[in-house]
Design an enzyme around this catalytic site. Structure first.
Site, PDB file in Angstrom:
ATOM      1  N   ASP A  34      -5.744  -3.517  -2.492  1.00 24.03           N
ATOM      2  CA  ASP A  34      -4.675  -3.271  -1.517  1.00 24.03           C
ATOM      3  C   ASP A  34      -4.062  -4.568  -0.981  1.00 24.03           C
ATOM      4  O   ASP A  34      -4.768  -5.477  -0.551  1.00 24.03           O
ATOM      5  CB  ASP A  34      -5.282  -2.470  -0.352  1.00 24.03           C
ATOM      6  N   SER A  60       0.834  -1.197   0.000  1.00 21.46           N
ATOM      7  CA  SER A  60       0.000   0.000   0.000  1.00 21.46           C
ATOM      8  C   SER A  60       0.877   1.259   0.000  1.00 21.46           C
ATOM      9  O   SER A  60       1.747   1.419  -0.845  1.00 21.46           O
ATOM     10  CB  SER A  60      -0.961  -0.038   1.193  1.00 21.46           C
TER      11      SER A  60
END
Length: 303
Positions: free
Chosen positions: A155, A41
């Site tokens: 993610d 991320s």
């Protein structure tokens, strides 16, 4: 004797991820040489900048953010997939990078994303650098997923919030992990705080303040009072994801712990408070200072 390779596993954490900048800068000042970087991320975004020797440029960019700059970069989307398209911010970020392929980075780099179709993690160790970063940063429900080889990716924090396993797979003998979700809990915060200058020191006595400062302080107090109210849908979604990631991270670390764990503490920073980079960077530096006794043996001896 072969030189031990030191790897850096940069975890997820949205706006808290600017702490990674402070961590890396502090490690460099200590004299620790990082050979491998793996990110998840926001950790993938900062890690890529560092792997390309563009961390200073990234720091200059993000520390210049103000509240309204963040709002302008948030290209809202009413399409299916996410509230934000993410095109503006990633377009700006791609201009900072001198290369567009992972293999061209100056340090070994990789990022992790989640395959929504299989539920498994996907490691980007080669190929399009910007695509790898964008996929790893696609917070479910908030940012639109990324299409890759017929699959939808989101993610990497969904399956591997702190990519220690990926760092070791890249060849790291010693792994320094940076965990940003260790204090996840319901803090009654919006995704983006209402404070226009949240890190401004409080000034006693409003009579000496301008009308603008008085208005801002009243807005901040109002926000504080709202902390006792029922959490909003976005607060519940954001915090629930953080709690789940935290639990998953603990389970994974129990089976594959890092050699050194750094945990920057910045609970005052909300998910999208990307304009508070200065506070996050300080937290990252302080996290390194707390673990200096463990880190000093990694400093190479003078020749």
């Amino acid at each position: 004797m072969r030189k031990l390779k030191i790897g850096l596993a940069l975890g997820s954490g949205a706006a808290r991820g600017w702490s990674h900048i402070g961590v890396i800068k502090a490690l460099e000042r200590t004299g620790i040489e990082i050979d491998i970087v793996a990110g998840c991320s926001i950790g993938a975004l900062v890690g890529a900048a560092y792997a390309c020797d563009r961390l200073d440029a990234l720091e200059k960019w993000v520390t210049a953010f103000r509240y309204w700059d963040v709002l302008r970069l948030m290209d809202l989307s009413w399409r299916r997939g996410g509230l934000l398209r993410g095109e503006r911010v990633f377009s700006h970020f791609s201009e900072l990078l001198p290369v567009d392929q992972i293999e061209a980075c100056n340090r070994r780099f990789a990022s992790v994303a989640t395959n929504l179709s299989t539920g498994r993690e996907l490691w980007f160790t080669e190929g399009d650098l910007n695509h790898a970063i964008r996929a790893s940063c696609s917070i479910p429900g908030l940012m639109a997923p990324v299409r890759h080889n017929g699959y939808w990716l989101v993610d990497g924090a969904v399956v591997n919030p702190v990519p220690i396993s990926l760092t070791r797979a890249l060849g790291a003998d010693i792994v320094i992990a940076v965990d940003l979700q260790h204090d996840a809990h319901l803090m009654q915060q919006d995704l983006l705080s209402v404070n226009l200058q949240p890190d401004l020191q409080s000034v006693e006595g409003e009579s000496s303040l301008s009308w603008y400062d008085r208005w801002r302080r009243r807005a901040e107090r109002k926000s504080s009072r709202l902390a006792t109210a029922t959490p909003t849908a976005t607060e519940i979604m954001s915090t629930s994801i953080q709690v789940l990631e935290n639990r998953l991270k603990r389970n994974r670390m129990a089976g594959d712990p890092p050699d050194i764990l750094l945990q920057p503490f910045c609970p005052q920073i909300s998910t999208l408070d990307f304009h508070r980079a200065d506070a996050a960077i300080v937290a990252g530096r302080q996290a390194v200072e707390k673990k200096m006794d463990e880190l000093l043996p990694l400093v190479p001896a003078p020749r």
